[in-house]
Design an enzyme around this catalytic site. Structure first.
Site, PDB file in Angstrom:
ATOM      1  N   LYS A 271      67.153  11.201  19.590  1.00  0.00           N
ATOM      2  CA  LYS A 271      67.169  11.998  20.814  1.00  0.00           C
ATOM      3  C   LYS A 271      68.502  12.730  20.941  1.00  0.00           C
ATOM      4  O   LYS A 271      69.564  12.115  20.949  1.00  0.00           O
ATOM      5  CB  LYS A 271      66.950  11.092  22.023  1.00  0.00           C
ATOM      6  CG  LYS A 271      67.091  11.779  23.381  1.00  0.00           C
ATOM      7  CD  LYS A 271      67.018  10.768  24.524  1.00  0.00           C
ATOM      8  CE  LYS A 271      67.414  11.393  25.851  1.00  0.00           C
ATOM      9  NZ  LYS A 271      67.451  10.398  26.949  1.00  0.00           N
TER      10      LYS A 271
ATOM     11  N   ASP B 117      72.362  15.608  30.302  1.00  0.00           N
ATOM     12  CA  ASP B 117      71.167  15.397  31.111  1.00  0.00           C
ATOM     13  C   ASP B 117      71.525  15.399  32.586  1.00  0.00           C
ATOM     14  O   ASP B 117      72.034  14.410  33.117  1.00  0.00           O
ATOM     15  CB  ASP B 117      70.499  14.074  30.733  1.00  0.00           C
ATOM     16  CG  ASP B 117      69.222  13.830  31.520  1.00  0.00           C
ATOM     17  OD1 ASP B 117      68.689  14.796  32.095  1.00  0.00           O
ATOM     18  OD2 ASP B 117      68.767  12.678  31.552  1.00  0.00           O
TER      19      ASP B 117
ATOM     20  N   LYS C 118      70.010  14.040  38.946  1.00  0.00           N
ATOM     21  CA  LYS C 118      70.652  12.738  39.085  1.00  0.00           C
ATOM     22  C   LYS C 118      71.751  12.804  40.136  1.00  0.00           C
ATOM     23  O   LYS C 118      72.368  13.860  40.337  1.00  0.00           O
ATOM     24  CB  LYS C 118      71.306  12.323  37.757  1.00  0.00           C
ATOM     25  CG  LYS C 118      70.388  12.111  36.586  1.00  0.00           C
ATOM     26  CD  LYS C 118      71.215  11.815  35.342  1.00  0.00           C
ATOM     27  CE  LYS C 118      70.344  11.654  34.100  1.00  0.00           C
ATOM     28  NZ  LYS C 118      69.631  10.372  34.106  1.00  0.00           N
TER      29      LYS C 118
ATOM     30  N   ASP D 223      74.013  11.293  26.211  1.00  0.00           N
ATOM     31  CA  ASP D 223      72.556  11.261  26.086  1.00  0.00           C
ATOM     32  C   ASP D 223      72.081  11.793  24.744  1.00  0.00           C
ATOM     33  O   ASP D 223      70.885  11.805  24.475  1.00  0.00           O
ATOM     34  CB  ASP D 223      71.908  12.037  27.237  1.00  0.00           C
ATOM     35  CG  ASP D 223      70.592  11.419  27.680  1.00  0.00           C
ATOM     36  OD1 ASP D 223      70.377  10.232  27.386  1.00  0.00           O
ATOM     37  OD2 ASP D 223      69.785  12.118  28.307  1.00  0.00           O
TER      38      ASP D 223
ATOM     39  N   ASP E 217      63.488  13.921  34.922  1.00  0.00           N
ATOM     40  CA  ASP E 217      64.565  13.105  34.356  1.00  0.00           C
ATOM     41  C   ASP E 217      64.043  12.160  33.277  1.00  0.00           C
ATOM     42  O   ASP E 217      64.816  11.411  32.684  1.00  0.00           O
ATOM     43  CB  ASP E 217      65.272  12.322  35.472  1.00  0.00           C
ATOM     44  CG  ASP E 217      66.617  11.775  35.019  1.00  0.00           C
ATOM     45  OD1 ASP E 217      67.174  12.301  34.040  1.00  0.00           O
ATOM     46  OD2 ASP E 217      67.110  10.812  35.646  1.00  0.00           O
TER      47      ASP E 217
ATOM     48  N   GLU F 111      62.945  13.193  30.414  1.00  0.00           N
ATOM     49  CA  GLU F 111      62.808  14.278  29.446  1.00  0.00           C
ATOM     50  C   GLU F 111      62.973  13.830  28.006  1.00  0.00           C
ATOM     51  O   GLU F 111      62.467  14.470  27.084  1.00  0.00           O
ATOM     52  CB  GLU F 111      63.820  15.391  29.763  1.00  0.00           C
ATOM     53  CG  GLU F 111      65.214  15.218  29.171  1.00  0.00           C
ATOM     54  CD  GLU F 111      65.944  13.971  29.670  1.00  0.00           C
ATOM     55  OE1 GLU F 111      66.742  13.414  28.887  1.00  0.00           O
ATOM     56  OE2 GLU F 111      65.729  13.556  30.819  1.00  0.00           O
TER      57      GLU F 111
ATOM     58  N   ARG G   8      61.776  11.365  26.313  1.00  0.00           N
ATOM     59  CA  ARG G   8      60.517  11.010  25.647  1.00  0.00           C
ATOM     60  C   ARG G   8      59.695  12.257  25.309  1.00  0.00           C
ATOM     61  O   ARG G   8      58.898  12.237  24.376  1.00  0.00           O
ATOM     62  CB  ARG G   8      59.716  10.044  26.525  1.00  0.00           C
ATOM     63  CG  ARG G   8      59.241  10.617  27.838  1.00  0.00           C
ATOM     64  CD  ARG G   8      58.884   9.541  28.852  1.00  0.00           C
ATOM     65  NE  ARG G   8      60.077   8.847  29.321  1.00  0.00           N
ATOM     66  CZ  ARG G   8      60.047   7.832  30.179  1.00  0.00           C
ATOM     67  NH1 ARG G   8      58.885   7.406  30.679  1.00  0.00           N
ATOM     68  NH2 ARG G   8      61.157   7.239  30.555  1.00  0.00           N
TER      69      ARG G   8
END
Length: 467
Positions: free
Chosen positions: A230, A235, A242, A253, A312, A314, A316
């Site tokens: 990933k 993010d 967030k 991230d 949030d 995202e 996956r």
């Protein structure tokens, strides 16, 4: 990056300070055999033979001094048992009186990691060099330390300097070092072929445009192994933004991508007989007029439609498109790394990656390998009974489960829908960060689950298919 090859050298009887290792069981017998002068010096330094403690023993000349160091178990050294020494001893060369450092050589190296891209430490001590008779292990240990340092460096760099384009550059360097084939998909081809990667990253603008980074290496006759990481370079949470406290560390991230690149370096450096395919979906999950929205329906590369329950969730989404492509080559093993869920951190804390797999034997190999190399993970269940939490009334699947229960499990179940049916699969939900320092492991970006997976791959492939 620190030149670790300068910190671990073959012992050819060069001048060096001696390190003698004791543990709680052997300390008293060692101490009783010492002259009164040494016993007084040890007592003055309050050394009692415990792990991570040490004392300096002066010799007859000012430069003639040695070290006695405590470890938890002198008959079974851990990766980190000498790391405190490497952090605190004066600059110079050292050798163990016992001769063999084994796995502790890694901690000696990683303890001397420094992230100095933005701040120079003029007071930093010079190198502490360990001399070893285990010459055959030097190169492999240095490669491990370099891989750990790569993860740390990439995660520590702020998102302003480590966006998708910079992550692409780092991946290109790894590919070039080993003669791997390197491709990048972005723009219209990305939107058409990998619509969820594009949707997640499109609001970040041209400078931080999303892309799929790929690296291929190895003999086509060898078993196919796919590694997916990933690469969300920052993010914000998207429109489901967030809070600032949760956004503070979101430069990390892309930790899954950092792990994937580091693992690729280890595989290619060891020349494991595999056909390697590395896939890094790189994007920034930003807020903008064209950001994807809660309630949107995205069509994945696989053809499944995905309702966006939360922007949030995202990671996956981008992994799903990459996993689908990985499966199109029929790999026998798929491994993905992702800083995917806060639920995993609640369940197992910062030190343990949450491990999910569709194969019990693979889980046992991971557990054994992780224990062997001091890189543990903890298996959580792929409990199909929770799949209903991802149901959508208007699409094939929702990207976020309702109710807040079993967040790490439902995320893994989402990914499972995009993993090829015949492949063995490991998903590691890793933190990629150390919130407080430990010997050999400074605060900041960290490789968690890297060495365990590499050990598993060594055991599976090292002696198969070699020419």
């Amino acid at each position: 990056m620190t030149d670790y090859s300068d910190l671990l050298k073959a012992d050819n009887n060069q001048p060096a300070h001696m390190i003698r290792i004791v543990d709680a069981e052997s300390f008293e017998s060692w101490l009783s055999a010492q002259p009164q002068r040494v016993r007084a010096i040890v007592a003055a330094q309050k050394f009692a033979g415990k792990g991570y403690e040490h004392a300096i023993i002066p010799g007859d000349e000012p430069s003639d001094w040695s070290v006695v160091a405590g470890v938890a178990n002198r008959s079974k050294l851990s990766s980190w048992c000498l790391a405190k020494l490497a952090e605190t001893l004066p600059e110079g060369q050292y050798r163990l009186a016992e001769g063999m450092a084994g796995p502790a050589m890694l901690g000696w190296l990683t303890a001397q990691y420094r992230f100095d891209r933005y701040r120079r430490d003029d007071n930093a001590a010079g190198p502490r060099v360990l001399l070893t008779g285990e010459v055959a292990q030097i190169d492999a240990t240095v490669r491990l330390a370099e891989a750990v340092a790569l993860v740390r460096d990439l995660v520590n760099i702020p998102a302003g300097d480590m966006g998708p384009a910079q992550l692409e550059e780092e991946a290109a360097k790894v590919a070039e070092s080993f003669g791997a084939r390197f491709t990048v998909t972005k723009g219209d081809p990305l939107e058409q072929g990998f619509p969820m990667i594009h949707a997640v990253g499109r609001a970040a603008g041209k400078e931080f445009a999303p892309r799929l980074i790929e690296l291929r290496w190895g003999d086509l006759k060898h078993p196919r192994v796919a590694i997916v990481g990933k690469g969300i370079c920052f993010d914000s949470g998207g429109l489901d933004i967030k809070p600032s406290s949760a956004m503070r560390l979101m430069k990390k991230d892309m930790g899954g991508a950092a792990h994937a690149l580091a693992l690729a370096r280890l595989i290619m450096g060891a020349r494991l007989p595999v056909q390697l395919h590395v896939l890094i979906p790189a994007a920034e999950n930003a807020v903008g007029a064209n950001a994807f929205r809660p309630g949107d329906i995205l069509r994945s590369r696989k053809g499944l439609t995905v309702e966006i329950g939360n922007t949030d969730a995202e990671g996956r989404l981008v992994l799903a498109d990459a996993l689908t492509l990985a499966g199109e080559d029929d790999p026998e093993l798929v491994i993905d790394y992702a800083t995917l869920t806060g639920a995993a951190r609640v369940a197992v804390g910062p030190d343990l990656p949450a491990l999910f797999t569709n194969d019990d034997a693979l889980a046992a190999e991971m557990d054994a390998g992780g224990s062997e190399v001091d890189d543990p993970s903890w298996r959580l269940p792929l409990w199909d009974g929770y799949a209903d939490m991802l149901k959508s009334d208007i699409a094939d699947i929702n990207n976020a489960g309702e109710g807040g229960f079993a967040g790490a499990i439902t995320a893994a179940l989402f990914l499972k829908r995009f993993v090829p049916d015949k492949a063995k699969w490991i998903h590691l939900d890793t933190f990629a960060w150390r919130p407080s320092p430990k010997p050999g492991r400074p605060k900041g970006g960290e490789a968690l689950g890297l060495r365990a997976v590499f050990r598993l791959l060594e055991q599976r492939y090292e002696n198969s298919g070699r020419k």
